[in-house]
Write an enzyme that holds these catalytic residues in place. Sequence first.
Site, PDB file in Angstrom:
ATOM      1  N   CYS A   1       0.813  -1.226   0.000  1.00  0.00           N
ATOM      2  CA  CYS A   1       0.000   0.000   0.000  1.00  0.00           C
ATOM      3  C   CYS A   1       0.841   1.268   0.000  1.00  0.00           C
ATOM      4  O   CYS A   1       0.337   2.357  -0.258  1.00  0.00           O
ATOM      5  CB  CYS A   1      -0.962  -0.007   1.182  1.00  0.00           C
ATOM      6  SG  CYS A   1      -2.005  -1.473   1.206  1.00  0.00           S
TER       7      CYS A   1
ATOM      8  N   HIS B   1      -3.378   6.856   3.241  1.00  0.00           N
ATOM      9  CA  HIS B   1      -3.779   5.599   2.597  1.00  0.00           C
ATOM     10  C   HIS B   1      -5.191   5.250   3.036  1.00  0.00           C
ATOM     11  O   HIS B   1      -5.542   5.379   4.213  1.00  0.00           O
ATOM     12  CB  HIS B   1      -2.786   4.498   2.992  1.00  0.00           C
ATOM     13  CG  HIS B   1      -3.231   3.140   2.549  1.00  0.00           C
ATOM     14  ND1 HIS B   1      -3.654   2.890   1.262  1.00  0.00           N
ATOM     15  CD2 HIS B   1      -3.353   1.962   3.226  1.00  0.00           C
ATOM     16  CE1 HIS B   1      -4.000   1.612   1.169  1.00  0.00           C
ATOM     17  NE2 HIS B   1      -3.833   1.030   2.338  1.00  0.00           N
TER      18      HIS B   1
ATOM     19  N   ASN C   1     -10.042  -0.529   0.079  1.00  0.00           N
ATOM     20  CA  ASN C   1      -8.578  -0.415   0.063  1.00  0.00           C
ATOM     21  C   ASN C   1      -8.064  -0.915  -1.286  1.00  0.00           C
ATOM     22  O   ASN C   1      -8.193  -2.095  -1.605  1.00  0.00           O
ATOM     23  CB  ASN C   1      -8.012  -1.253   1.219  1.00  0.00           C
ATOM     24  CG  ASN C   1      -6.497  -1.190   1.315  1.00  0.00           C
ATOM     25  OD1 ASN C   1      -5.820  -0.697   0.411  1.00  0.00           O
ATOM     26  ND2 ASN C   1      -5.953  -1.688   2.415  1.00  0.00           N
TER      27      ASN C   1
HETATM   28  N1  COA Z   1     -18.134  -9.380   9.576  1.00  0.00           N
HETATM   29  C1  COA Z   1     -18.596  -9.667  10.800  1.00  0.00           C
HETATM   30  N2  COA Z   1     -17.785  -9.984  11.837  1.00  0.00           N
HETATM   31  C2  COA Z   1     -16.460  -9.987  11.594  1.00  0.00           C
HETATM   32  C3  COA Z   1     -15.908  -9.701  10.328  1.00  0.00           C
HETATM   33  C4  COA Z   1     -16.809  -9.388   9.302  1.00  0.00           C
HETATM   34  N3  COA Z   1     -16.403  -9.085   8.052  1.00  0.00           N
HETATM   35  N4  COA Z   1     -14.560  -9.785  10.404  1.00  0.00           N
HETATM   36  C5  COA Z   1     -14.255 -10.136  11.663  1.00  0.00           C
HETATM   37  N5  COA Z   1     -15.416 -10.263  12.393  1.00  0.00           N
HETATM   38  C6  COA Z   1     -15.559 -10.601  13.798  1.00  0.00           C
HETATM   39  C7  COA Z   1     -14.376 -11.369  14.339  1.00  0.00           C
HETATM   40  O1  COA Z   1     -14.530 -12.742  14.061  1.00  0.00           O
HETATM   41  C8  COA Z   1     -14.448 -11.048  15.815  1.00  0.00           C
HETATM   42  O2  COA Z   1     -15.453 -11.865  16.402  1.00  0.00           O
HETATM   43  P1  COA Z   1     -15.279 -12.423  17.900  1.00  0.00           P
HETATM   44  O3  COA Z   1     -15.204 -11.200  18.781  1.00  0.00           O
HETATM   45  O4  COA Z   1     -16.504 -13.224  18.073  1.00  0.00           O
HETATM   46  O5  COA Z   1     -14.005 -13.210  17.888  1.00  0.00           O
HETATM   47  C9  COA Z   1     -14.956  -9.617  15.852  1.00  0.00           C
HETATM   48  O6  COA Z   1     -15.575  -9.387  14.556  1.00  0.00           O
HETATM   49  C10 COA Z   1     -13.866  -8.579  16.065  1.00  0.00           C
HETATM   50  O7  COA Z   1     -12.771  -8.903  15.218  1.00  0.00           O
HETATM   51  P2  COA Z   1     -11.521  -7.954  15.051  1.00  0.00           P
HETATM   52  O8  COA Z   1     -10.575  -8.554  14.050  1.00  0.00           O
HETATM   53  O9  COA Z   1     -10.984  -7.616  16.396  1.00  0.00           O
HETATM   54  O10 COA Z   1     -12.245  -6.665  14.427  1.00  0.00           O
HETATM   55  P3  COA Z   1     -11.664  -5.230  14.169  1.00  0.00           P
HETATM   56  O11 COA Z   1     -12.476  -4.212  14.828  1.00  0.00           O
HETATM   57  O12 COA Z   1     -10.174  -5.184  14.376  1.00  0.00           O
HETATM   58  O13 COA Z   1     -11.934  -5.050  12.611  1.00  0.00           O
HETATM   59  C11 COA Z   1     -10.680  -5.110  10.576  1.00  0.00           C
HETATM   60  C12 COA Z   1     -11.337  -5.915  11.672  1.00  0.00           C
HETATM   61  C13 COA Z   1     -10.007  -6.049   9.596  1.00  0.00           C
HETATM   62  C14 COA Z   1     -11.752  -4.306   9.870  1.00  0.00           C
HETATM   63  C15 COA Z   1      -9.664  -4.143  11.228  1.00  0.00           C
HETATM   64  O14 COA Z   1      -8.850  -4.853  12.128  1.00  0.00           O
HETATM   65  C16 COA Z   1      -8.786  -3.453  10.246  1.00  0.00           C
HETATM   66  O15 COA Z   1      -9.232  -2.658   9.438  1.00  0.00           O
HETATM   67  N6  COA Z   1      -7.453  -3.684  10.337  1.00  0.00           N
HETATM   68  C17 COA Z   1      -6.474  -3.020   9.531  1.00  0.00           C
HETATM   69  C18 COA Z   1      -6.603  -3.446   8.156  1.00  0.00           C
HETATM   70  C19 COA Z   1      -5.672  -2.730   7.265  1.00  0.00           C
HETATM   71  O16 COA Z   1      -5.515  -1.553   7.371  1.00  0.00           O
HETATM   72  N7  COA Z   1      -5.069  -3.457   6.357  1.00  0.00           N
HETATM   73  C20 COA Z   1      -4.305  -2.948   5.320  1.00  0.00           C
HETATM   74  C21 COA Z   1      -3.112  -2.250   5.768  1.00  0.00           C
HETATM   75  S1  COA Z   1      -2.446  -1.501   4.366  1.00  0.00           S
END
Ligand code: COA
Length: 333
Positions: A114, A255, A285
């Site tokens: 990215c 980003h 993204n």
């Molecule tokens: N829909 C519904 N539930 C979801 C889900 C989805 N698409 N994805 C994950 N969950 C659930 C998980 O299983 C977890 O459930 P649990 O509490 O029962 O175990 C819960 O939601 C929380 O998961 P978590 O991974 O802690 O969520 P989060 O708030 O961190 O959000 C992302 C997940 C991926 C959206 C977030 O972490 C994120 O954006 N991370 C950075 C990504 C990024 O920037 N990547 C590129 C870098 S260039």
Amino acid sequence: MAYAALRSIGAYVPQKILTNDDLAKMVDTSDEWISKRTGIKERHIAAQDETTSDLGVQAALKAIERSSIAKEDIDMIICATISPDYFCMPSTATVISKKLGLGNVTAFDISAACTGFVYTLSIAKAFIESGMKKNILIVGAEKLSAITDYNDRGTCILFGDGAGAAIISATDNKQEAIIDVNTGADGTYADLLMTPNGGTGSPHDALDGEANACFMQMKGNETFKVAVRTLTNDVKEILESNSIESSAVKHFVPHQANYRIIKAVGDALGMTSEQVVVTVAKYGNTSGASIPMAINDIYENGSLKAGELLLLDAFGGGLTWGSALVPFSPIDS
Ligand code: COA
């Protein structure tokens, strides 16, 4: 001494739109969850026969047309991508140069996820300042749908396809020059975000058919925290080392990975909502394409004017990061 100036911007997204509701039919998720946790509402997806270079070419054509620089005068193309047309060769940049009919140019890809577009900017700046090149086409192009696992709800909700491009050219006017580009990487965080299969790190004969798929895998929660910290520190560093106040920045273009990351970084830096450019809701993204696509958005909606200062801030797999202070300097300014 030659300086490097950002002359023009262009972008392209494929026609097909994949909404959160569409994704909710594919994995256990919902529009409400995706909107709340990421700010993303929809993303564009390339057609089966549409390649990364096809997206890059469309973006490049717009950037070239808006640059007042003849296509024949372009002497280098750099493409930032993690979803190249071909696994090893030819580079997507050479395919783009052929499709544009550019003839003899230096052309190569870079892999910085990215942060790719900011890396291409730093390379273009260095080539121009050294006097080796005069007019460089930089492209960030991604068909991330080709490397996304649509069974993994933790990643498939985030990514989309698209491309952005810019012309960087030589100038002797320091006022219109790119002020600074700061890039970095820390390989100790490599496992946060990677495509573990398909390369020499995971020889094909050691894998079964399914594991061979070259899909992105991510530790989302950990990535989130490192992203906020890195993006914030990166901006503080580049502003401080150039003695520029954040209020001098007209458009802060981070980003576009997750609205919560953008908001946290913008708040930590004291940026106003007018300064922060947000396009993640409609594109998701798009990795190396995300920053030029966002710049193109403010160009096309009329809010980016000649002479205004852009602050770019990227973060991605590797880990890599980079920021840049760039006045928008079209030739007729
Ligand atoms: N829909 C519904 N539930 C979801 C889900 C989805 N698409 N994805 C994950 N969950 C659930 C998980 O299983 C977890 O459930 P649990 O509490 O029962 O175990 C819960 O939601 C929380 O998961 P978590 O991974 O802690 O969520 P989060 O708030 O961190 O959000 C992302 C997940 C991926 C959206 C977030 O972490 C994120 O954006 N991370 C950075 C990504 C990024 O920037 N990547 C590129 C870098 S260039």
